[in-house]
Design a protein around this motif. Sequence first.
Motif, PDB file in Angstrom:
ATOM      1  N   MET A 129      49.727  34.769  76.860  1.00 18.12           N
ATOM      2  CA  MET A 129      48.973  34.924  75.622  1.00 18.12           C
ATOM      3  C   MET A 129      48.595  36.395  75.416  1.00 18.12           C
ATOM      4  N   GLU A 130      48.329  37.089  76.502  1.00 15.34           N
ATOM      5  CA  GLU A 130      47.985  38.503  76.398  1.00 15.34           C
ATOM      6  C   GLU A 130      49.114  39.294  75.746  1.00 15.34           C
ATOM      7  N   GLU A 131      50.355  39.033  76.168  1.00 15.98           N
ATOM      8  CA  GLU A 131      51.483  39.749  75.580  1.00 15.98           C
ATOM      9  C   GLU A 131      51.721  39.304  74.143  1.00 15.98           C
ATOM     10  N   ILE A 132      51.606  38.006  73.881  1.00 22.12           N
ATOM     11  CA  ILE A 132      51.833  37.493  72.528  1.00 22.12           C
ATOM     12  C   ILE A 132      50.895  38.153  71.522  1.00 22.12           C
ATOM     13  N   LEU A 133      49.644  38.327  71.925  1.00 19.27           N
ATOM     14  CA  LEU A 133      48.630  38.828  70.998  1.00 19.27           C
ATOM     15  C   LEU A 133      48.483  40.347  71.010  1.00 19.27           C
ATOM     16  N   ASP A 134      49.286  41.030  71.824  1.00 15.52           N
ATOM     17  CA  ASP A 134      49.258  42.489  71.872  1.00 15.52           C
ATOM     18  C   ASP A 134      50.120  43.039  70.739  1.00 15.52           C
ATOM     19  N   VAL A 135      49.627  42.874  69.520  1.00 16.67           N
ATOM     20  CA  VAL A 135      50.385  43.254  68.327  1.00 16.67           C
ATOM     21  C   VAL A 135      49.479  43.988  67.348  1.00 16.67           C
ATOM     22  N   ASP A 136      50.119  44.584  66.351  1.00 15.27           N
ATOM     23  CA  ASP A 136      49.384  45.324  65.327  1.00 15.27           C
ATOM     24  C   ASP A 136      49.123  44.494  64.082  1.00 15.27           C
TER      25      ASP A 136
ATOM     26  N   ASN B  79      43.074  31.674  68.564  1.00  9.22           N
ATOM     27  CA  ASN B  79      43.355  32.768  69.496  1.00  9.22           C
ATOM     28  C   ASN B  79      43.687  34.096  68.844  1.00  9.22           C
ATOM     29  N   VAL B  80      44.287  34.091  67.677  1.00 12.94           N
ATOM     30  CA  VAL B  80      44.618  35.362  67.020  1.00 12.94           C
ATOM     31  C   VAL B  80      43.312  36.057  66.628  1.00 12.94           C
ATOM     32  N   PRO B  81      43.118  37.309  67.036  1.00 13.52           N
ATOM     33  CA  PRO B  81      41.876  38.013  66.685  1.00 13.52           C
ATOM     34  C   PRO B  81      41.656  38.055  65.182  1.00 13.52           C
ATOM     35  N   LYS B  82      40.434  37.767  64.787  1.00  7.19           N
ATOM     36  CA  LYS B  82      40.134  37.630  63.367  1.00  7.19           C
ATOM     37  C   LYS B  82      40.230  38.946  62.599  1.00  7.19           C
ATOM     38  N   ASP B  83      40.209  40.082  63.328  1.00  6.10           N
ATOM     39  CA  ASP B  83      40.298  41.362  62.627  1.00  6.10           C
ATOM     40  C   ASP B  83      41.722  41.905  62.536  1.00  6.10           C
ATOM     41  N   LEU B  84      42.692  41.200  63.090  1.00 10.50           N
ATOM     42  CA  LEU B  84      44.080  41.635  62.955  1.00 10.50           C
ATOM     43  C   LEU B  84      44.553  41.440  61.513  1.00 10.50           C
ATOM     44  N   PRO B  85      45.292  42.390  60.966  1.00 10.34           N
ATOM     45  CA  PRO B  85      45.902  42.147  59.654  1.00 10.34           C
ATOM     46  C   PRO B  85      46.864  40.965  59.723  1.00 10.34           C
ATOM     47  N   VAL B  86      46.763  40.071  58.735  1.00 11.79           N
ATOM     48  CA  VAL B  86      47.639  38.903  58.664  1.00 11.79           C
ATOM     49  C   VAL B  86      48.278  38.883  57.279  1.00 11.79           C
ATOM     50  N   PHE B  87      49.611  38.805  57.256  1.00 14.34           N
ATOM     51  CA  PHE B  87      50.352  38.734  56.004  1.00 14.34           C
ATOM     52  C   PHE B  87      50.708  37.286  55.705  1.00 14.34           C
TER      53      PHE B  87
END
Length: 257
Positions: free
Chosen positions: A54-61, A80-88
């Motif tokens: 999960m750490e690698e999966i979520l290590d994104v911009d 699990n996806v951080p709420k402050d990550l940009p989501v398209f």
Amino acid sequence: MKLKQIRNATLRIDIGGVKFLLDPYLGDTEVYSGFEGTLNDHLRNPRIPLQTSMEEILDVDAVIVTHTHDDHWDEAAIANVPKDLPVFAQHAADAELLASQGFEDVRVLTENSEFNGVSLIRTPGQHGSDEALAAIPEILGEVCGVVFKHPDEARTLYVAGDTVWNRHVEDNLARHTPDVIVLNAGDAQVPGLGSIIMGTTDVTKVYETMPEATLVASHLDAVNHCALSRNALREYVQAHDMTDRVLVPADDEAYSF
């Protein structure tokens, strides 16, 4: 450019120094019921475990959600996806849903989207035949694909999304002439309505239409209604002399282009 198969249609895409997570499906094995009314709906999903941490999966911009069906955006992704990550999202309705789930930076894909220098071009698709879409439009709904481009990358990537071969895909290929094409190729089935994503015939059509492109098969083995397995697709590709340009990755397998 680097492409990693995570599970189902979930991909990690690294392009132009930017890391994207596409269609996260992150739940534990068999935590969800099968999709009612589809092939093998007595089976529970996901069928197979995650092989990537999960750490690698979520290590994104940024995250891209081509549509909000449960096998592309599940409860575990929401949690699990951080709420402050940009989501398209593909359109305003999906963007509104994602915002209601607590995501703070939700953006709508267009034909002119951009993120940190990467062009993100929304492309149309169709989640089944015209007959299937007419019969159950509220279930199949709208879907999209994405073309990725960056000035420092020699190759253009096209992720077709949950679509069968149709005029939309044909037009997308002609317009963008991608070098690498990801196809959701598990041949998911709704009894009486046929395939709602690509199968062997569709893969062959793309292979023949784009003689210079490399094809990567995704969306295999992880959900109840997929009728085509990785092993069966690999056997088909070998039998039809398509191994030169069709890749069928295992989960957690990555390619550089």
